[in-house]
Design an enzyme around this catalytic site. Sequence first.
Site, PDB file in Angstrom:
ATOM      1  N   SER A  22       0.394  -0.532   7.734  1.00 42.44           N
ATOM      2  CA  SER A  22       1.117  -0.398   6.650  1.00 42.44           C
ATOM      3  C   SER A  22       2.189  -0.778   6.611  1.00 42.44           C
ATOM      4  O   SER A  22       3.187  -0.640   7.554  1.00 42.44           O
ATOM      5  CB  SER A  22       1.036   1.240   6.275  1.00 42.44           C
ATOM      6  OG  SER A  22       1.929   1.450   5.137  1.00 42.44           O
ATOM      7  N   SER A  24       4.382   0.137   4.081  1.00 41.27           N
ATOM      8  CA  SER A  24       5.168   1.042   3.239  1.00 41.27           C
ATOM      9  C   SER A  24       6.264   1.730   3.993  1.00 41.27           C
ATOM     10  O   SER A  24       7.224   1.938   3.353  1.00 41.27           O
ATOM     11  CB  SER A  24       4.159   1.965   2.880  1.00 41.27           C
ATOM     12  OG  SER A  24       3.289   1.594   1.807  1.00 41.27           O
ATOM     13  N   LYS A  73      -8.219   8.358  -0.660  1.00 40.31           N
ATOM     14  CA  LYS A  73      -7.506   8.575  -2.051  1.00 40.31           C
ATOM     15  C   LYS A  73      -8.472   9.390  -2.872  1.00 40.31           C
ATOM     16  O   LYS A  73      -7.790  10.074  -4.097  1.00 40.31           O
ATOM     17  CB  LYS A  73      -7.456   7.085  -2.736  1.00 40.31           C
ATOM     18  CG  LYS A  73      -6.438   6.263  -2.123  1.00 40.31           C
ATOM     19  CD  LYS A  73      -6.099   5.103  -2.849  1.00 40.31           C
ATOM     20  CE  LYS A  73      -5.226   4.035  -2.483  1.00 40.31           C
ATOM     21  NZ  LYS A  73      -4.783   3.216  -3.199  1.00 40.31           N
ATOM     22  N   ASP A 109      -0.692   3.316  -8.599  1.00 37.79           N
ATOM     23  CA  ASP A 109      -1.379   2.041  -8.144  1.00 37.79           C
ATOM     24  C   ASP A 109      -1.621   1.367  -9.663  1.00 37.79           C
ATOM     25  O   ASP A 109      -1.167   0.139  -9.794  1.00 37.79           O
ATOM     26  CB  ASP A 109      -2.782   1.986  -7.744  1.00 37.79           C
ATOM     27  CG  ASP A 109      -2.740   2.358  -6.348  1.00 37.79           C
ATOM     28  OD1 ASP A 109      -1.716   2.155  -5.396  1.00 37.79           O
ATOM     29  OD2 ASP A 109      -3.615   3.036  -5.691  1.00 37.79           O
ATOM     30  N   THR A 157     -21.885  -6.727  -7.403  1.00 38.47           N
ATOM     31  CA  THR A 157     -23.104  -5.816  -7.743  1.00 38.47           C
ATOM     32  C   THR A 157     -22.730  -5.383  -9.218  1.00 38.47           C
ATOM     33  O   THR A 157     -21.841  -4.595  -9.649  1.00 38.47           O
ATOM     34  CB  THR A 157     -22.875  -4.421  -6.663  1.00 38.47           C
ATOM     35  OG1 THR A 157     -22.729  -4.702  -5.348  1.00 38.47           O
ATOM     36  CG2 THR A 157     -24.040  -3.700  -7.160  1.00 38.47           C
TER      37      THR A 157
HETATM   38  P1  ATR Z   1     -11.172  -0.705  -2.641  1.00 37.66           P
HETATM   39  O1  ATR Z   1     -11.143   0.858  -2.784  1.00 37.66           O
HETATM   40  O2  ATR Z   1      -9.968  -1.205  -1.901  1.00 37.66           O
HETATM   41  O3  ATR Z   1     -11.064  -1.376  -4.058  1.00 37.66           O
HETATM   42  P2  ATR Z   1     -14.024  -1.019  -2.356  1.00 37.66           P
HETATM   43  O4  ATR Z   1     -14.307   0.298  -3.336  1.00 37.66           O
HETATM   44  O5  ATR Z   1     -14.737  -0.993  -0.947  1.00 37.66           O
HETATM   45  O6  ATR Z   1     -12.275  -1.098  -1.990  1.00 37.66           O
HETATM   46  O7  ATR Z   1     -14.460  -1.947  -3.150  1.00 37.66           O
HETATM   47  C1  ATR Z   1     -14.426  -3.178  -2.665  1.00 37.66           C
HETATM   48  C2  ATR Z   1     -14.846  -4.116  -3.859  1.00 37.66           C
HETATM   49  O8  ATR Z   1     -14.898  -5.566  -3.464  1.00 37.66           O
HETATM   50  C3  ATR Z   1     -16.380  -4.143  -4.467  1.00 37.66           C
HETATM   51  O9  ATR Z   1     -16.120  -4.607  -5.886  1.00 37.66           O
HETATM   52  C4  ATR Z   1     -17.164  -5.353  -3.739  1.00 37.66           C
HETATM   53  O10 ATR Z   1     -18.012  -5.881  -4.398  1.00 37.66           O
HETATM   54  P3  ATR Z   1     -19.540  -4.637  -4.235  1.00 37.66           P
HETATM   55  O11 ATR Z   1     -19.362  -3.623  -5.309  1.00 37.66           O
HETATM   56  O12 ATR Z   1     -20.542  -5.688  -4.613  1.00 37.66           O
HETATM   57  O13 ATR Z   1     -19.676  -4.185  -2.821  1.00 37.66           O
HETATM   58  C5  ATR Z   1     -16.031  -6.348  -3.745  1.00 37.66           C
HETATM   59  N1  ATR Z   1     -16.111  -7.045  -2.441  1.00 37.66           N
HETATM   60  C6  ATR Z   1     -15.996  -6.938  -1.131  1.00 37.66           C
HETATM   61  N2  ATR Z   1     -16.610  -7.940  -0.507  1.00 37.66           N
HETATM   62  C7  ATR Z   1     -16.746  -8.983  -1.131  1.00 37.66           C
HETATM   63  C8  ATR Z   1     -17.316 -10.276  -1.215  1.00 37.66           C
HETATM   64  N3  ATR Z   1     -17.611 -10.721   0.167  1.00 37.66           N
HETATM   65  N4  ATR Z   1     -17.809 -10.888  -2.203  1.00 37.66           N
HETATM   66  C9  ATR Z   1     -17.507 -10.321  -3.481  1.00 37.66           C
HETATM   67  N5  ATR Z   1     -17.182  -9.001  -3.662  1.00 37.66           N
HETATM   68  C10 ATR Z   1     -16.732  -8.404  -2.721  1.00 37.66           C
END
Ligand code: ATR
Length: 279
Positions: A22, A24, A73, A109, A157
């Site tokens: 971090s 911060s 969080k 955020d 997704t």
């Molecule tokens: P955070 O809380 O930091 O936003 P998260 O909740 O794990 O982390 O969300 C990660 C996001 O990055 C999700 O939208 C994920 O897509 P999926 O919902 O399909 O899992 C996206 N993400 C992570 N790796 C990815 C990749 N290689 N390509 C496209 N999207 C990715």
Amino acid sequence: MMMYPDARTLLHGIIGHPVGHSLSPVFQNAAFSALGMNAVYLAFDVSPADLGDALRGVCALGIRGLSVTIPHKEAVIPFLDEVDGDAQSIGAVNTVLNRDGRLIGMNTDWQGAVQALESATSLAGKKVLVIGAGGAARAVCYGVTRKGAILHVANRTPEKARALAEAFGGTWSGLESLDRLNASILVNTTSVGMAPDVDCSPVPASVLEGVEVAMDIVYRPRETRLLREARAAGCRTVDGLAMLLHQGAAQFEIWTGRMAPVDIMEEALAKAISEKESA
Ligand code: ATR
């Protein structure tokens, strides 16, 4: 000349797991010392199993302010006395204020994202393409729609994009065919492009054609492939340091009631990032 810390030092910190990376502490402590405040900010690695004990410790020890990061969080919410409206709408808390023994959960955020974007453009009436549908995306979606932007969420997704877009009154899709969207602002909220995978980008460069401002929440490296391609396409760019900085500056103001010395915090953060990049 006062020597700090002493018996009156006000305590602040960040809880996360892991938290050793971090930045911060670097910029929050720079802010305290710039204003001559008798306060410190430390990093605490708290495992999910210890989260409740850690929050009870915040009260018992009189820690005044806490940043909350991944993976706590959402999980922190049951341990708080109150959660404000912004944090409730986002469903996540990144800031805790200890007000006379009552723990109040907030979220800065979204302010970090909005202030970072507003340093480059206005948001009202603009079409914003948010890539990703995780926790960071939720804060960005809340912030930009609160400022009157028109939202489109695109995610690997698509069902997750749908849930998020529906929560904030936007449209949604997968990551394909985004070229036709004609968004003015693009925000990457995924970790795609983060070191060591610096050759990755969440979308093809063609999506950036016609975009006015592109922002990436990834800050290591500061210029991700997405931002490099955005610059080449003529977009203004906002790097991940800006969101990190502004969410932290808003936290500082909540805990201290004083205006954050944003320039000093930015300088400390930029220095820490460039040291990490060259390490
Ligand atoms: P955070 O809380 O930091 O936003 P998260 O909740 O794990 O982390 O969300 C990660 C996001 O990055 C999700 O939208 C994920 O897509 P999926 O919902 O399909 O899992 C996206 N993400 C992570 N790796 C990815 C990749 N290689 N390509 C496209 N999207 C990715």
